[in-house]
Design an enzyme around this catalytic site. Structure first.
Site, PDB file in Angstrom:
ATOM      1  N   VAL A 148      20.567 -17.076 -14.770  1.00  0.00           N
ATOM      2  CA  VAL A 148      21.237 -17.272 -13.481  1.00  0.00           C
ATOM      3  C   VAL A 148      22.596 -17.947 -13.636  1.00  0.00           C
ATOM      4  O   VAL A 148      23.311 -18.139 -12.654  1.00  0.00           O
ATOM      5  CB  VAL A 148      20.356 -18.089 -12.512  1.00  0.00           C
ATOM      6  CG1 VAL A 148      19.025 -17.409 -12.292  1.00  0.00           C
ATOM      7  CG2 VAL A 148      20.152 -19.509 -13.001  1.00  0.00           C
TER       8      VAL A 148
ATOM      9  N   ASP B  15      16.522 -30.634 -19.714  1.00  0.00           N
ATOM     10  CA  ASP B  15      17.924 -30.965 -19.486  1.00  0.00           C
ATOM     11  C   ASP B  15      18.393 -31.885 -20.600  1.00  0.00           C
ATOM     12  O   ASP B  15      17.584 -32.613 -21.198  1.00  0.00           O
ATOM     13  CB  ASP B  15      18.107 -31.640 -18.131  1.00  0.00           C
ATOM     14  CG  ASP B  15      19.547 -31.569 -17.633  1.00  0.00           C
ATOM     15  OD1 ASP B  15      19.859 -30.654 -16.846  1.00  0.00           O
ATOM     16  OD2 ASP B  15      20.363 -32.415 -18.050  1.00  0.00           O
TER      17      ASP B  15
ATOM     18  N   ASN C  71      26.502 -18.516 -14.280  1.00  0.00           N
ATOM     19  CA  ASN C  71      27.669 -17.699 -13.945  1.00  0.00           C
ATOM     20  C   ASN C  71      28.738 -17.731 -15.036  1.00  0.00           C
ATOM     21  O   ASN C  71      28.837 -18.705 -15.765  1.00  0.00           O
ATOM     22  CB  ASN C  71      28.283 -18.189 -12.620  1.00  0.00           C
ATOM     23  CG  ASN C  71      27.585 -17.599 -11.411  1.00  0.00           C
ATOM     24  OD1 ASN C  71      27.302 -16.417 -11.373  1.00  0.00           O
ATOM     25  ND2 ASN C  71      27.301 -18.423 -10.419  1.00  0.00           N
TER      26      ASN C  71
ATOM     27  N   ARG D 217      30.514 -23.618  -9.785  1.00  0.00           N
ATOM     28  CA  ARG D 217      31.862 -23.389  -9.266  1.00  0.00           C
ATOM     29  C   ARG D 217      32.327 -24.544  -8.386  1.00  0.00           C
ATOM     30  O   ARG D 217      31.530 -25.251  -7.790  1.00  0.00           O
ATOM     31  CB  ARG D 217      31.902 -22.101  -8.435  1.00  0.00           C
ATOM     32  CG  ARG D 217      31.912 -20.855  -9.228  1.00  0.00           C
ATOM     33  CD  ARG D 217      32.380 -19.689  -8.382  1.00  0.00           C
ATOM     34  NE  ARG D 217      31.397 -19.269  -7.408  1.00  0.00           N
ATOM     35  CZ  ARG D 217      31.649 -18.394  -6.436  1.00  0.00           C
ATOM     36  NH1 ARG D 217      32.861 -17.893  -6.298  1.00  0.00           N
ATOM     37  NH2 ARG D 217      30.704 -18.036  -5.605  1.00  0.00           N
TER      38      ARG D 217
ATOM     39  N   GLY E 242      17.785 -26.547 -17.510  1.00  0.00           N
ATOM     40  CA  GLY E 242      18.745 -27.135 -16.586  1.00  0.00           C
ATOM     41  C   GLY E 242      18.029 -27.795 -15.432  1.00  0.00           C
ATOM     42  O   GLY E 242      17.245 -27.145 -14.725  1.00  0.00           O
TER      43      GLY E 242
ATOM     44  N   GLY F  90      18.223 -25.893 -10.848  1.00  0.00           N
ATOM     45  CA  GLY F  90      17.050 -25.920 -11.722  1.00  0.00           C
ATOM     46  C   GLY F  90      15.899 -26.719 -11.149  1.00  0.00           C
ATOM     47  O   GLY F  90      14.743 -26.273 -11.157  1.00  0.00           O
TER      48      GLY F  90
ATOM     49  N   GLY G 122      19.647 -29.518 -12.920  1.00  0.00           N
ATOM     50  CA  GLY G 122      20.551 -29.785 -11.807  1.00  0.00           C
ATOM     51  C   GLY G 122      19.909 -29.389 -10.500  1.00  0.00           C
ATOM     52  O   GLY G 122      18.698 -29.163 -10.416  1.00  0.00           O
TER      53      GLY G 122
ATOM     54  N   HIS H 220      27.594  -9.320  -9.640  1.00  0.00           N
ATOM     55  CA  HIS H 220      27.513 -10.537  -8.830  1.00  0.00           C
ATOM     56  C   HIS H 220      28.933 -11.086  -8.729  1.00  0.00           C
ATOM     57  O   HIS H 220      29.299 -12.077  -9.343  1.00  0.00           O
ATOM     58  CB  HIS H 220      26.585 -11.549  -9.504  1.00  0.00           C
ATOM     59  CG  HIS H 220      26.255 -12.733  -8.645  1.00  0.00           C
ATOM     60  ND1 HIS H 220      25.852 -12.623  -7.339  1.00  0.00           N
ATOM     61  CD2 HIS H 220      26.256 -14.062  -8.919  1.00  0.00           C
ATOM     62  CE1 HIS H 220      25.607 -13.833  -6.845  1.00  0.00           C
ATOM     63  NE2 HIS H 220      25.856 -14.716  -7.784  1.00  0.00           N
TER      64      HIS H 220
END
Length: 309
Positions: free
Chosen positions: A117, A32, A119, A81, A7, A12, A9, A174
């Site tokens: 990591v 990616d 979610n 999110r 990743g 990352g 983003g 978390h």
């Protein structure tokens, strides 16, 4: 030493930059699906090396071939999110993404230690392990380091001291059943209860639980990435350096704290094996009860992922 980050983003790419600057890895590979994105970022980062004085090579790629044989892999892939969303709102989309990554990593880097990591963190860590078939010891989730840093930052602000003067620990999930541990907090060596009143401590605990949502609400789009990347980078460093350093992480629990067979945030020692040991620190009765409640809540949610991939 080869580190791969899945990743490219904001999370990352920031993580790749932080790990490369630490200068303990020979190569950091950034993967990616967007063509040109990891390659362009890698080129830019590599050209900062003469200025910053680090030698780690950064490679951008769209295929898993370049990640083959990685010592440590960090999985950041997934949707972030948006304001008003909980981490659980991401579960269906991110389960498909993480499941695909798990199969690829199991095939290309079967000896790697993996830090998840994506979610919702606890569920995605469990899903990665189940799909990949890697030993539970070598699949951990990054949450506790970030949540602990937020706990330290909020505490320092309330006391009026430096964040580095605060020692703290955050366990559990978390999410809503996060367990900040006030009894483990020291401010300049003093117990937290000797520095702040109980009402203020309770407020800090709630602020810590909502730390991620606070950032998301302010950003309006996307989620935190500077502090999360710092947290993951420290975990990578501990594993790569075979440190055995104690830090909170989402790990497979097998009887510690009276809890079994669930991925949960607990104190661990990280080394080249991944989780070298789960450390049963002293907790108050209330903190232990909260941790056990968190385990049951997480267990129920982790059972929901079985049919998703």
């Amino acid at each position: 030493m080869k580190i791969s980050v899945i990743g490219a983003g904001k999370y990352g790419s920031t993580l790749v930059d932080k790990v490369a600057r630490m200068n303990f890895a020979d190569r950091v590979v950034m993967l990616d699906i967007v063509e040109g994105l990891p390659q362009g970022l890698a080129l830019d980062m590599n050209q900062s090396r003469p200025i910053e004085g680090f030698e780690t090579e950064i490679v951008g790629t769209n295929t898993y071939d370049a990640t083959a044989g990685s010592d440590v892999v960090v999985v950041t892939a997934g949707k972030p999110r948006k304001p008003g969303m909980s981490r659980m709102d991401l579960i269906n989309d991110n389960a498909q993404i993480v499941g695909t990554v798990a199969r690829e990593i199991a095939a290309s880097s079967p000896e790697a230690v993996v830090i998840v990591v994506s979610n919702p963190l606890d569920e995605m860590t469990a899903l990665f392990q189940r799909v990949s078939g890697l030993p539970t010891q070598r699949v951990v989730g990054q949450a506790g380091m970030l949540d602990t840093a937020r706990f330290q930052d909020k505490t320092a602000a309330a006391v009026g001291t430096k964040p580095t003067a605060v020692e703290a620990m955050t366990l559990g999930s978390h999410g809503d059943t996060m367990v900040p541990v006030p009894s483990r907090v020291r401010v300049d060596g003093k117990l937290l209860a000797d520095v702040l009143d109980q009402g203020t401590i309770d407020d800090i605990v709630e602020q810590t639980r909502g730390g991620g949502a606070e950032v998301v609400a302010l950003l309006k789009e996307g989620s935190a990435y500077f502090a999360p990347a710092s947290a993951a980078a420290r975990m990578v460093q501990a594993i790569a350096g075979d440190e055995g350093a104690m830090m909170p992480a989402c790990a497979w629990v097998t009887g510690e704290f009276g809890i079994s067979d669930v991925y949960l945030g607990v104190p661990v020692r990280l080394d080249r094996r991944g989780v070298g040991e789960i450390v049963e620190i002293d907790l108050t009765d209330d903190e232990l009860a909260d941790l056990r409640r968190a385990a049951e809540a997480v267990r129920d949610k982790q059972s929901d992922i079985d049919g998703l991939v």
